[in-house]
Design a protein around this motif. Structure first.
Motif, short mmCIF file in Angstrom:
data_model
loop_
_atom_site.label_atom_id
_atom_site.label_comp_id
_atom_site.label_asym_id
_atom_site.label_seq_id
_atom_site.Cartn_x
_atom_site.Cartn_y
_atom_site.Cartn_z
N LEU A 91 -37.68 -5.48 -36.16
CA LEU A 91 -36.48 -5.97 -36.55
C LEU A 91 -35.19 -5.91 -35.43
O LEU A 91 -34.15 -6.53 -35.90
CB LEU A 91 -36.11 -5.40 -37.85
CG LEU A 91 -36.75 -5.57 -39.20
CD1 LEU A 91 -36.22 -4.68 -40.21
CD2 LEU A 91 -36.80 -6.81 -39.60
N GLY A 92 -35.50 -5.07 -34.62
CA GLY A 92 -34.20 -4.77 -33.61
C GLY A 92 -33.38 -3.99 -34.10
O GLY A 92 -32.06 -4.23 -33.61
N VAL A 93 -33.51 -3.10 -34.83
CA VAL A 93 -32.48 -2.32 -35.72
C VAL A 93 -32.49 -0.79 -35.15
O VAL A 93 -33.80 -0.17 -35.15
CB VAL A 93 -32.48 -2.38 -37.23
CG1 VAL A 93 -31.58 -1.40 -37.82
CG2 VAL A 93 -32.36 -3.55 -37.79
N ARG A 94 -31.55 -0.02 -34.73
CA ARG A 94 -31.61 1.21 -34.13
C ARG A 94 -31.31 2.12 -35.43
O ARG A 94 -30.04 1.96 -36.16
CB ARG A 94 -30.74 1.57 -33.12
CG ARG A 94 -30.45 3.06 -32.74
CD ARG A 94 -29.46 3.09 -31.66
NE ARG A 94 -29.28 4.72 -31.52
CZ ARG A 94 -28.50 5.38 -30.90
NH1 ARG A 94 -27.48 4.67 -30.38
NH2 ARG A 94 -28.48 6.66 -30.48
N ILE A 107 -30.97 -5.85 -43.05
CA ILE A 107 -30.33 -5.26 -42.02
C ILE A 107 -30.46 -6.16 -40.51
O ILE A 107 -31.74 -6.41 -40.24
CB ILE A 107 -30.84 -3.82 -41.43
CG1 ILE A 107 -30.89 -2.95 -42.77
CG2 ILE A 107 -29.86 -3.09 -40.50
CD1 ILE A 107 -29.58 -2.61 -43.39
N ALA A 108 -29.48 -6.70 -40.05
CA ALA A 108 -29.72 -7.78 -38.89
C ALA A 108 -29.87 -7.23 -37.64
O ALA A 108 -29.72 -5.94 -37.53
CB ALA A 108 -28.27 -8.48 -38.74
N MET A 129 -21.99 -0.99 -36.75
CA MET A 129 -22.29 0.34 -36.89
C MET A 129 -22.25 0.93 -38.26
O MET A 129 -21.05 0.73 -38.65
CB MET A 129 -21.48 0.77 -35.71
CG MET A 129 -21.52 2.57 -35.74
SD MET A 129 -22.77 3.27 -35.37
CE MET A 129 -22.35 3.52 -33.56
N VAL A 130 -23.02 1.52 -39.00
CA VAL A 130 -22.87 2.23 -40.10
C VAL A 130 -23.15 3.59 -39.56
O VAL A 130 -24.10 4.22 -39.53
CB VAL A 130 -24.06 1.91 -41.17
CG1 VAL A 130 -23.65 2.66 -42.39
CG2 VAL A 130 -24.10 0.37 -41.41
N ASP A 131 -21.91 4.48 -39.64
CA ASP A 131 -21.85 5.50 -38.80
C ASP A 131 -22.36 6.77 -40.05
O ASP A 131 -22.54 6.46 -41.37
CB ASP A 131 -20.36 5.79 -38.60
CG ASP A 131 -20.33 6.66 -37.34
OD1 ASP A 131 -21.30 7.35 -36.97
OD2 ASP A 131 -19.41 6.48 -36.30
N THR A 132 -22.19 7.88 -39.56
CA THR A 132 -22.79 8.96 -40.29
C THR A 132 -22.24 9.34 -41.62
O THR A 132 -21.05 9.43 -41.65
CB THR A 132 -22.38 10.08 -39.46
OG1 THR A 132 -23.17 10.19 -38.18
CG2 THR A 132 -23.25 11.46 -40.30
N TRP A 133 -23.10 9.35 -42.75
CA TRP A 133 -22.74 9.53 -44.16
C TRP A 133 -22.01 8.30 -44.54
O TRP A 133 -21.47 8.65 -45.82
CB TRP A 133 -21.94 10.84 -44.27
CG TRP A 133 -22.69 12.10 -43.54
CD1 TRP A 133 -21.96 13.08 -42.84
CD2 TRP A 133 -24.13 12.52 -43.67
NE1 TRP A 133 -23.10 14.08 -42.47
CE2 TRP A 133 -24.12 13.61 -42.96
CE3 TRP A 133 -25.30 11.81 -44.03
CZ2 TRP A 133 -25.49 14.31 -42.66
CZ3 TRP A 133 -26.43 12.34 -43.78
CH2 TRP A 133 -26.50 13.75 -42.97
#
Length: 271
Positions: A91-94, A107-108, A129-133
């Motif tokens: 998917l190219g997602v980290r 998730i793109a 960016m979906v950051d921590t928590w």
């Protein structure tokens, strides 16, 4: 899509149809289309957004068609009805441990998930960016190149089906511990300072002019917003209740990659 919509609308009115293989197959196909980003709970419609209520109904109907099962991800074990997303490399997602996204959330490519959670029906566009928590609730719509800072809570919505999901448009910067719920829409490239709380009833007040301008449920594009408070009369006396203050507009010099502090420093605000 019209055929799927017809089947799901019938099942919504008559839950006995959930025993039909045709109905189950239609629901599963809709969830798969959501997972692949080919269908959305809400989508841009001119300058506004259109909510696809029947798609939200499909998400709700998906739960009673599923059985509880044990899911494993390495040493972790879950017991749930909805599987987790898989194949992030393709998917190219980290995805950084222990980020979790449910199947049925899109998730793109280019998205980065720090240890966070994305629920079914959500849409997270490229470069975000979906950051921590941070949490992206069910059916929430997150645009391109958005930064959801640590501990941000983006609310979900399934019922009532006519309710609009939370929408965060392209290029927004949402500061640490912000809460955005109840279908609030944050316009393109807006900046929310840390701890801003936005609900459908929160008074969002533009204080940049000679007289205040008030919004509810909507932050105009490129607005710079910080937490505020205002007096309210109660039987026991006058107390201050939370509000949000628009203190300026994001300047052209503040590009999409700027830090939150840089965006707020222009207005002599530290967070």
């Amino acid at each position: 899509m019209t055929e799927f919509q017809h089947i799901i609308e019938k099942a919504w009115d008559d839950r006995s149809l959930l025993n039909s293989s045709e109905t189950v197959a239609a629901i599963e196909e809709v969830i798969d289309l959501l997972d692949k980003g080919k269908l959305r709970v809400a989508e841009p419609h001119g300058e506004s957004w259109k909510v696809n209520e029947w798609v939200k109904k499909a998400v709700i109907l998906y739960f009673p068609t599923r059985s509880m099962e044990t899911l494993e991800a390495g040493p972790l074990e879950f017991h749930d009805k909805i599987p987790l997303k898989r194949n992030y490399k393709e998917l190219g997602v980290r995805v950084v441990p222990h980020a979790v996204a449910r199947y049925g959330a899109y998730i793109a490519p280019g998205v980065i998930l720090m240890p966070s959670y994305v629920n079914i029906g959500a849409y997270v566009d490229s470069g975000t960016m979906v950051d921590t928590w941070a949490t992206v609730g069910s059916c929430a719509q997150i645009g391109r190149e958005v930064h959801l800072s640590g501990g941000v809570g983006i609310g979900g919505v399934l019922e009532p089906v006519q309710a609009s999901p939370v929408i965060v448009e392209d290029g927004c910067f949402i500061g640490s511990r912000c809460i955005v719920v109840e279908g609030v829409r944050v316009g393109k490239e807006a900046v929310l300072g840390a701890n801003v709380v936005l609900t459908a009833s929160t008074r969002i007040i533009d204080v940049t002019g000679s007289t205040p301008v008030e919004y509810r449920g909507y932050v105009p594009p490129r607005s710079v917003v910080i937490p505020g408070s205002m007096p309210k009369e109660f039987s026991a006396g006058t107390y201050h209740v939370p509000c949000a203050l628009i203190i300026g507009q994001r300047k052209p010099s503040t590009d999409l990659k700027t830090s939150l502090n840089d965006a707020l420093r222009e207005y002599n605000v530290a967070v």
